[in-house]
Design a protein around this motif. Sequence first.
Motif, PDB file in Angstrom:
ATOM      1  N   ALA A  37       0.841  -1.189   0.000  1.00 28.69           N
ATOM      2  CA  ALA A  37       0.000   0.000   0.000  1.00 28.69           C
ATOM      3  C   ALA A  37       0.873   1.235   0.000  1.00 28.69           C
ATOM      4  O   ALA A  37       1.940   1.264   0.573  1.00 28.69           O
ATOM      5  N   SER A  38       0.416   2.270  -0.669  1.00 29.70           N
ATOM      6  CA  SER A  38       1.181   3.507  -0.699  1.00 29.70           C
ATOM      7  C   SER A  38       1.130   4.174   0.653  1.00 29.70           C
ATOM      8  O   SER A  38       0.265   3.900   1.464  1.00 29.70           O
ATOM      9  N   PRO A 254       5.557  -5.166   3.768  1.00 24.71           N
ATOM     10  CA  PRO A 254       5.310  -4.661   2.413  1.00 24.71           C
ATOM     11  C   PRO A 254       3.844  -4.392   2.108  1.00 24.71           C
ATOM     12  O   PRO A 254       3.531  -3.713   1.126  1.00 24.71           O
ATOM     13  N   GLY A 255       2.930  -4.916   2.930  1.00 21.66           N
ATOM     14  CA  GLY A 255       1.506  -4.772   2.640  1.00 21.66           C
ATOM     15  C   GLY A 255       0.786  -3.713   3.448  1.00 21.66           C
ATOM     16  O   GLY A 255      -0.432  -3.605   3.341  1.00 21.66           O
ATOM     17  N   VAL A 256       1.521  -2.947   4.284  1.00 20.85           N
ATOM     18  CA  VAL A 256       0.837  -1.955   5.117  1.00 20.85           C
ATOM     19  C   VAL A 256       1.385  -0.559   4.849  1.00 20.85           C
ATOM     20  O   VAL A 256       2.501  -0.393   4.369  1.00 20.85           O
ATOM     21  N   ASN A 257       0.569   0.432   5.184  1.00 21.86           N
ATOM     22  CA  ASN A 257       0.993   1.832   5.035  1.00 21.86           C
ATOM     23  C   ASN A 257       0.807   2.549   6.368  1.00 21.86           C
ATOM     24  O   ASN A 257       0.459   1.948   7.388  1.00 21.86           O
ATOM     25  N   ASP A 258       1.028   3.858   6.363  1.00 24.15           N
ATOM     26  CA  ASP A 258       0.931   4.629   7.603  1.00 24.15           C
ATOM     27  C   ASP A 258      -0.476   4.589   8.190  1.00 24.15           C
ATOM     28  O   ASP A 258      -0.649   4.584   9.412  1.00 24.15           O
ATOM     29  N   THR A 259      -1.488   4.579   7.328  1.00 22.48           N
ATOM     30  CA  THR A 259      -2.868   4.525   7.801  1.00 22.48           C
ATOM     31  C   THR A 259      -3.131   3.239   8.572  1.00 22.48           C
ATOM     32  O   THR A 259      -3.736   3.243   9.649  1.00 22.48           O
TER      33      THR A 259
END
Length: 304
Positions: A37-38, A254-259
């Motif tokens: 995720a971005s 690799p699959g997580v973002n800040d949110t």
Amino acid sequence: MRRFIGAAAVFLTAALALSACGGGSDPLSATPSSAPASSGGASAKVVVGSFNFPESVLLGSIYAQALTAKGVQVEEKPNIGSREVVYDQIKSGGLTVLPEYIGSLLAFLDKNSTAKTKEEILAGLTAKLPPELEVLDPAEAQDNNSLTVTKETAGKYGLSTISGLVKVAKDFTVGGPPEFKKRQEENFKQVYGLEFKEWKSTGDTTADAIKSGTVQVGNVFTTDPKIVLDDLVALQDDKNAFGSDNITPIVYKPGVNDTVVSTLNAISAKLDTATLLSLMKRISVDKDDPPAVAKDWLTQNGLV
């Protein structure tokens, strides 16, 4: 004991009811997220898994609903199985988020670890986890393993600590999840010098087996409402065989973002042991649906 954790500790009726939540998906066929995720959005799908016991299913639902409320695309895979199965799934990226128990996870990864405090365990996890995995902020909430007996057994043999079992263990049958003996037999010998007469697999019905006398002592999680309802006694782990078991999200980085990270950390900041026990009572005793219990708690705490 979660496990070494995995786990984990509740009622047969609750477990059977929750097993239907797994749907028809095959956890072993899950594939990694197509792309990380971005940092600003949540375009990639986040797969939230849980172990095969009711508390883990509840926590997974809390994570999934909170992330959905933040606009994250979420797929939930509840009630998958034991840590031996589920860990491989998150390590490979088939799962993105998993509610974990820090002490049980470290014991699974490092059978020689002597870490007992939260700080020691987190340091051990930092050293032992592969680079693609990360534990986020641990909650105050703990669901520890225990060795539990009836009040009558405690009184008859003068039991208040696990050390007290040394004098009677040879005459006691001990019960727990199917993986309990493999995970704990050597640990109990090394820490307490315990050798039981017999080991039985009692799964999610361990508290009932203790009450009925099928086993004299059993592995019951400390947030199991049946400890109070059935007047059971969780023996003090006076030599710290189990260690701290704070609940924490583990993520496939690799699959997580800040949110995702900030949402999960916000959940941990509000979750304590007393709250978890009250939530589990709603599921195990009142027979409320775990997603409904999760939504109520998230709403009350301003997380959805």
